[in-house]
Design a protein around this motif. Sequence first.
Motif, PDB file in Angstrom:
ATOM      1  N   VAL A  49       0.876  -1.091   0.119  1.00  0.00           N
ATOM      2  CA  VAL A  49      -0.048   0.002  -0.055  1.00  0.00           C
ATOM      3  C   VAL A  49       0.804   1.425   0.260  1.00  0.00           C
ATOM      4  N   GLY A  50       0.546   2.244  -0.874  1.00  0.00           N
ATOM      5  CA  GLY A  50       1.356   3.299  -1.200  1.00  0.00           C
ATOM      6  C   GLY A  50       0.836   4.527   0.080  1.00  0.00           C
ATOM      7  N   LEU A  53      -2.519   6.291   0.315  1.00  0.00           N
ATOM      8  CA  LEU A  53      -3.699   5.578   0.774  1.00  0.00           C
ATOM      9  C   LEU A  53      -3.637   5.085   2.130  1.00  0.00           C
ATOM     10  N   THR A  54      -2.893   5.652   2.916  1.00  0.00           N
ATOM     11  CA  THR A  54      -2.688   5.593   4.351  1.00  0.00           C
ATOM     12  C   THR A  54      -3.122   6.925   5.140  1.00  0.00           C
ATOM     13  N   GLU A  55      -3.718   6.832   6.487  1.00  0.00           N
ATOM     14  CA  GLU A  55      -4.235   8.011   7.156  1.00  0.00           C
ATOM     15  C   GLU A  55      -3.076   8.689   7.425  1.00  0.00           C
ATOM     16  N   TYR A  56      -3.417  10.146   7.428  1.00  0.00           N
ATOM     17  CA  TYR A  56      -2.498  11.215   7.870  1.00  0.00           C
ATOM     18  C   TYR A  56      -3.221  12.173   8.478  1.00  0.00           C
ATOM     19  N   VAL A  90      -1.516  -1.911  -4.141  1.00  0.00           N
ATOM     20  CA  VAL A  90      -2.839  -1.306  -4.160  1.00  0.00           C
ATOM     21  C   VAL A  90      -2.655   0.269  -4.716  1.00  0.00           C
ATOM     22  N   LEU A  91      -2.939   0.227  -5.683  1.00  0.00           N
ATOM     23  CA  LEU A  91      -2.381   1.596  -6.536  1.00  0.00           C
ATOM     24  C   LEU A  91      -3.383   2.758  -6.196  1.00  0.00           C
ATOM     25  N   ASP A  92      -4.684   2.674  -6.296  1.00  0.00           N
ATOM     26  CA  ASP A  92      -5.389   3.765  -5.778  1.00  0.00           C
ATOM     27  C   ASP A  92      -6.863   3.375  -5.491  1.00  0.00           C
ATOM     28  N   ARG A  93      -7.558   4.386  -4.873  1.00  0.00           N
ATOM     29  CA  ARG A  93      -9.158   4.195  -4.603  1.00  0.00           C
ATOM     30  C   ARG A  93      -9.952   4.525  -5.781  1.00  0.00           C
ATOM     31  N   LEU A  94     -10.872   3.824  -6.220  1.00  0.00           N
ATOM     32  CA  LEU A  94     -11.842   4.355  -7.188  1.00  0.00           C
ATOM     33  C   LEU A  94     -13.015   5.227  -6.180  1.00  0.00           C
ATOM     34  N   VAL A  95     -13.364   6.117  -6.996  1.00  0.00           N
ATOM     35  CA  VAL A  95     -14.582   7.098  -6.517  1.00  0.00           C
ATOM     36  C   VAL A  95     -15.493   7.127  -7.636  1.00  0.00           C
ATOM     37  N   LYS A  96     -17.017   7.434  -7.066  1.00  0.00           N
ATOM     38  CA  LYS A  96     -17.787   7.433  -8.313  1.00  0.00           C
ATOM     39  C   LYS A  96     -18.067   8.932  -8.240  1.00  0.00           C
TER      40      LYS A  96
END
Length: 98
Positions: A49-50, A53-56, A90-96
């Motif tokens: 995981v890059g 995509l981690t909480e900051y 895990v490259l990225d999160r998809l959004v609608k």
Amino acid sequence: MLDIIKKASLSAVGSTNPVTVLYGTVTNTHPLEVNVDQRFSLTEDFLVVGESLTEYKRNIAGEEVVIRRGLQTGDTVVLLRYQGGQTYLVLDRLVKPS
């Protein structure tokens, strides 16, 4: 002899496609688990995981503010499978679109 030629040709074709793109859904965050195409699940042992995509979180004026949220259960993600199939990025999160 024919089997050897088939295996060699399949190996050559596989080496020209070093990554595979897959889609998955986060089913658990601690420990991280992603279900891929409703076919199989990947545990955090197989996932990379890059940082994006981690909480900051940061403390701003005495209040904790989430700058970037991490992965959450139900998120749809894009995965890249490295050649050999043991590690998935895990490259990225998809959004609608709204």
